[in-house]
Design a protein around this motif. Structure first.
Motif, PDB file in Angstrom:
ATOM      1  N   ASN A  10       0.818  -1.214   0.000  1.00  0.00           N
ATOM      2  CA  ASN A  10       0.000   0.000   0.000  1.00  0.00           C
ATOM      3  C   ASN A  10       0.852   1.265   0.000  1.00  0.00           C
ATOM      4  O   ASN A  10       0.467   2.260  -0.612  1.00  0.00           O
ATOM      5  CB  ASN A  10      -0.991  -0.008   1.170  1.00  0.00           C
ATOM      6  N   ALA A  11       2.008   1.221   0.647  1.00  0.00           N
ATOM      7  CA  ALA A  11       2.906   2.384   0.615  1.00  0.00           C
ATOM      8  C   ALA A  11       3.387   2.634  -0.818  1.00  0.00           C
ATOM      9  O   ALA A  11       3.417   3.773  -1.286  1.00  0.00           O
ATOM     10  CB  ALA A  11       4.094   2.156   1.552  1.00  0.00           C
ATOM     11  N   LYS A  12       3.750   1.566  -1.517  1.00  0.00           N
ATOM     12  CA  LYS A  12       4.190   1.708  -2.912  1.00  0.00           C
ATOM     13  C   LYS A  12       3.035   2.155  -3.811  1.00  0.00           C
ATOM     14  O   LYS A  12       3.202   2.995  -4.692  1.00  0.00           O
ATOM     15  CB  LYS A  12       4.789   0.406  -3.408  1.00  0.00           C
ATOM     16  N   LEU A  13       1.847   1.595  -3.579  1.00  0.00           N
ATOM     17  CA  LEU A  13       0.690   1.945  -4.409  1.00  0.00           C
ATOM     18  C   LEU A  13       0.255   3.390  -4.182  1.00  0.00           C
ATOM     19  O   LEU A  13      -0.242   4.035  -5.107  1.00  0.00           O
ATOM     20  CB  LEU A  13      -0.463   0.978  -4.159  1.00  0.00           C
ATOM     21  N   ALA A  14       0.463   3.916  -2.983  1.00  0.00           N
ATOM     22  CA  ALA A  14       0.124   5.318  -2.713  1.00  0.00           C
ATOM     23  C   ALA A  14       0.939   6.238  -3.626  1.00  0.00           C
ATOM     24  O   ALA A  14       0.421   7.237  -4.135  1.00  0.00           O
ATOM     25  CB  ALA A  14       0.378   5.653  -1.244  1.00  0.00           C
ATOM     26  N   ARG A  85       8.058  -9.471 -16.654  1.00  0.00           N
ATOM     27  CA  ARG A  85       8.029  -8.028 -16.950  1.00  0.00           C
ATOM     28  C   ARG A  85       6.681  -7.396 -16.660  1.00  0.00           C
ATOM     29  O   ARG A  85       6.615  -6.239 -16.264  1.00  0.00           O
ATOM     30  CB  ARG A  85       8.349  -7.784 -18.424  1.00  0.00           C
ATOM     31  N   CYS A  86       5.611  -8.132 -16.882  1.00  0.00           N
ATOM     32  CA  CYS A  86       4.272  -7.555 -16.755  1.00  0.00           C
ATOM     33  C   CYS A  86       3.803  -7.425 -15.305  1.00  0.00           C
ATOM     34  O   CYS A  86       2.818  -6.742 -15.031  1.00  0.00           O
ATOM     35  CB  CYS A  86       3.268  -8.369 -17.566  1.00  0.00           C
ATOM     36  N   VAL A  87       4.495  -8.063 -14.374  1.00  0.00           N
ATOM     37  CA  VAL A  87       4.092  -8.044 -12.962  1.00  0.00           C
ATOM     38  C   VAL A  87       4.937  -7.022 -12.210  1.00  0.00           C
ATOM     39  O   VAL A  87       6.162  -7.080 -12.230  1.00  0.00           O
ATOM     40  CB  VAL A  87       4.242  -9.440 -12.324  1.00  0.00           C
ATOM     41  N   ASP A  88       4.255  -6.089 -11.536  1.00  0.00           N
ATOM     42  CA  ASP A  88       4.966  -5.062 -10.782  1.00  0.00           C
ATOM     43  C   ASP A  88       5.176  -5.452  -9.326  1.00  0.00           C
ATOM     44  O   ASP A  88       6.245  -5.216  -8.766  1.00  0.00           O
ATOM     45  CB  ASP A  88       4.199  -3.737 -10.857  1.00  0.00           C
ATOM     46  N   TYR A  89       4.154  -6.037  -8.695  1.00  0.00           N
ATOM     47  CA  TYR A  89       4.245  -6.393  -7.285  1.00  0.00           C
ATOM     48  C   TYR A  89       3.527  -7.716  -7.041  1.00  0.00           C
ATOM     49  O   TYR A  89       2.524  -8.028  -7.697  1.00  0.00           O
ATOM     50  CB  TYR A  89       3.594  -5.318  -6.402  1.00  0.00           C
TER      51      TYR A  89
END
Length: 162
Positions: A10-14, A85-89
Protein backbone atom coordinates in the motif's frame (compact mmCIF):
# COMPACT_ATOMS: atom_id res chain seq x y z
CA UNK A 1 12.12 -11.55 -4.55
CA UNK A 2 10.19 -11.67 -1.29
CA UNK A 3 6.49 -10.93 -1.61
CA UNK A 4 5.44 -7.61 -0.11
CA UNK A 5 3.25 -7.32 2.96
CA UNK A 6 -0.01 -5.49 2.38
CA UNK A 7 1.38 -2.52 4.33
CA UNK A 8 4.52 -2.36 2.16
CA UNK A 9 2.43 -2.76 -0.96
CA UNK A 10 0.00 0.00 0.00
CA UNK A 11 2.91 2.38 0.62
CA UNK A 12 4.19 1.71 -2.91
CA UNK A 13 0.69 1.94 -4.41
CA UNK A 14 0.12 5.32 -2.71
CA UNK A 15 3.04 6.67 -4.78
CA UNK A 16 1.48 5.32 -7.98
CA UNK A 17 -1.94 6.70 -7.09
CA UNK A 18 -0.45 10.13 -6.40
CA UNK A 19 0.69 10.13 -10.04
CA UNK A 20 -2.81 9.18 -11.22
CA UNK A 21 -1.76 5.67 -12.20
CA UNK A 22 -4.33 2.89 -12.49
CA UNK A 23 -3.88 -0.17 -10.25
CA UNK A 24 -4.84 -3.62 -11.62
CA UNK A 25 -4.98 -6.76 -9.50
CA UNK A 26 -5.43 -10.44 -10.07
CA UNK A 27 -5.06 -13.44 -7.83
CA UNK A 28 -4.56 -17.17 -7.86
CA UNK A 29 -2.41 -20.07 -6.82
CA UNK A 30 -0.07 -19.91 -9.84
CA UNK A 31 1.28 -23.29 -8.79
CA UNK A 32 2.72 -24.45 -12.09
CA UNK A 33 3.46 -21.37 -14.16
CA UNK A 34 2.54 -21.91 -17.82
CA UNK A 35 1.87 -19.93 -20.99
CA UNK A 36 -1.82 -19.51 -20.12
CA UNK A 37 -0.78 -17.65 -16.96
CA UNK A 38 1.72 -15.49 -18.83
CA UNK A 39 -0.77 -14.51 -21.53
CA UNK A 40 -3.41 -13.76 -18.91
CA UNK A 41 -1.04 -11.62 -16.81
CA UNK A 42 0.12 -9.70 -19.89
CA UNK A 43 -3.52 -8.96 -20.79
CA UNK A 44 -4.21 -7.81 -17.23
CA UNK A 45 -1.20 -5.48 -17.21
CA UNK A 46 -2.36 -3.72 -20.39
CA UNK A 47 -5.50 -2.57 -18.53
CA UNK A 48 -3.57 -0.26 -16.20
CA UNK A 49 -0.26 1.15 -15.09
CA UNK A 50 0.59 -1.26 -12.27
CA UNK A 51 -0.17 -4.99 -11.93
CA UNK A 52 -0.38 -6.52 -8.46
CA UNK A 53 -0.67 -10.31 -8.15
CA UNK A 54 -2.10 -11.83 -4.99
CA UNK A 55 -0.94 -15.41 -4.45
CA UNK A 56 -2.67 -17.95 -2.23
CA UNK A 57 -0.35 -19.05 0.59
CA UNK A 58 0.76 -22.67 0.80
CA UNK A 59 -1.67 -23.33 3.67
CA UNK A 60 -4.55 -21.75 1.76
CA UNK A 61 -3.66 -23.73 -1.36
CA UNK A 62 -3.76 -27.00 0.61
CA UNK A 63 -7.19 -26.06 1.98
CA UNK A 64 -8.46 -25.24 -1.53
CA UNK A 65 -6.70 -27.86 -3.68
CA UNK A 66 -5.88 -30.74 -1.32
CA UNK A 67 -2.92 -32.09 0.63
CA UNK A 68 -0.72 -32.66 -2.43
CA UNK A 69 -0.72 -28.99 -3.43
CA UNK A 70 0.99 -26.70 -3.92
CA UNK A 71 3.69 -28.36 -5.98
CA UNK A 72 5.82 -25.21 -5.73
CA UNK A 73 6.25 -23.32 -2.41
CA UNK A 74 4.79 -19.82 -2.10
CA UNK A 75 8.18 -18.08 -1.97
CA UNK A 76 9.22 -19.69 -5.26
CA UNK A 77 5.86 -18.94 -6.89
CA UNK A 78 6.24 -15.30 -5.82
CA UNK A 79 9.79 -15.17 -7.16
CA UNK A 80 8.77 -16.56 -10.55
CA UNK A 81 5.85 -14.16 -10.92
CA UNK A 82 7.99 -11.22 -9.79
CA UNK A 83 10.45 -12.04 -12.58
CA UNK A 84 7.81 -11.45 -15.27
CA UNK A 85 8.03 -8.03 -16.95
CA UNK A 86 4.27 -7.56 -16.75
CA UNK A 87 4.09 -8.04 -12.96
CA UNK A 88 4.97 -5.06 -10.78
CA UNK A 89 4.24 -6.39 -7.29
CA UNK A 90 3.44 -9.71 -5.64
CA UNK A 91 1.81 -10.32 -2.26
CA UNK A 92 0.35 -13.30 -0.41
CA UNK A 93 -3.09 -13.88 1.07
CA UNK A 94 -4.35 -16.72 3.24
CA UNK A 95 -8.12 -16.55 2.76
CA UNK A 96 -10.23 -18.80 0.50
CA UNK A 97 -11.27 -15.72 -1.49
CA UNK A 98 -9.30 -12.53 -2.23
CA UNK A 99 -11.89 -10.31 -0.52
CA UNK A 100 -9.63 -9.13 2.33
CA UNK A 101 -6.71 -8.65 -0.07
CA UNK A 102 -8.90 -6.50 -2.33
CA UNK A 103 -10.33 -4.53 0.60
CA UNK A 104 -6.77 -3.70 1.63
CA UNK A 105 -5.45 -2.89 -1.87
CA UNK A 106 -8.55 -1.21 -3.41
CA UNK A 107 -7.69 -1.75 -7.10
CA UNK A 108 -9.14 0.26 -9.94
CA UNK A 109 -9.52 -2.99 -11.90
CA UNK A 110 -9.55 -6.59 -10.71
CA UNK A 111 -9.15 -9.28 -13.36
CA UNK A 112 -10.05 -12.94 -13.55
CA UNK A 113 -9.79 -15.48 -16.35
CA UNK A 114 -12.57 -16.36 -18.75
CA UNK A 115 -13.46 -19.47 -16.78
CA UNK A 116 -15.15 -17.12 -14.26
CA UNK A 117 -18.15 -14.79 -14.43
CA UNK A 118 -18.04 -11.44 -12.63
CA UNK A 119 -21.60 -11.90 -11.34
CA UNK A 120 -20.67 -15.06 -9.44
CA UNK A 121 -17.33 -13.94 -8.00
CA UNK A 122 -17.47 -13.24 -4.25
CA UNK A 123 -14.95 -10.41 -4.69
CA UNK A 124 -16.97 -8.42 -7.24
CA UNK A 125 -19.00 -6.60 -4.58
CA UNK A 126 -15.95 -5.39 -2.62
CA UNK A 127 -14.15 -4.22 -5.77
CA UNK A 128 -17.21 -2.26 -6.94
CA UNK A 129 -17.89 -0.82 -3.45
CA UNK A 130 -14.40 0.66 -3.52
CA UNK A 131 -14.98 2.27 -6.93
CA UNK A 132 -13.27 -0.37 -9.03
CA UNK A 133 -14.50 -2.80 -11.64
CA UNK A 134 -14.01 -6.47 -12.42
CA UNK A 135 -12.83 -7.46 -15.89
CA UNK A 136 -13.02 -11.04 -17.15
CA UNK A 137 -10.18 -11.78 -19.55
CA UNK A 138 -10.34 -14.40 -22.30
CA UNK A 139 -9.58 -17.96 -21.25
CA UNK A 140 -6.63 -19.57 -23.01
CA UNK A 141 -7.99 -23.02 -23.97
CA UNK A 142 -5.75 -26.01 -23.36
CA UNK A 143 -3.45 -24.09 -21.03
CA UNK A 144 -4.49 -24.69 -17.45
CA UNK A 145 -2.63 -26.06 -14.45
CA UNK A 146 -5.14 -28.92 -14.31
CA UNK A 147 -4.49 -29.82 -17.97
CA UNK A 148 -0.73 -29.63 -17.51
CA UNK A 149 -0.79 -31.67 -14.30
CA UNK A 150 -2.90 -34.38 -15.93
CA UNK A 151 -0.55 -34.53 -18.93
CA UNK A 152 2.47 -34.90 -16.66
CA UNK A 153 0.85 -37.54 -14.48
CA UNK A 154 -0.44 -39.51 -17.46
CA UNK A 155 2.74 -39.37 -19.50
CA UNK A 156 4.86 -42.48 -19.88
CA UNK A 157 8.57 -42.56 -20.24
CA UNK A 158 9.39 -43.39 -23.86
CA UNK A 159 11.97 -45.98 -24.71
CA UNK A 160 14.69 -45.12 -27.26
CA UNK A 161 13.01 -47.32 -29.88
CA UNK A 162 9.75 -45.32 -29.82
Amino acid sequence: MTPLTWEELNAKLAEHRSKGEKIVTTNGVFDVLHVGHVRYLEQARVLGDVLVVGINTDACTRRLKGATRPFVPEAERAEMLSALRCVDYVTLFDDPTPIHFLEAIRPDIHTKGGDYQAETLPETAVVCQNGGMVVILPFVPGHSTTDLTERILNSRERTPSE
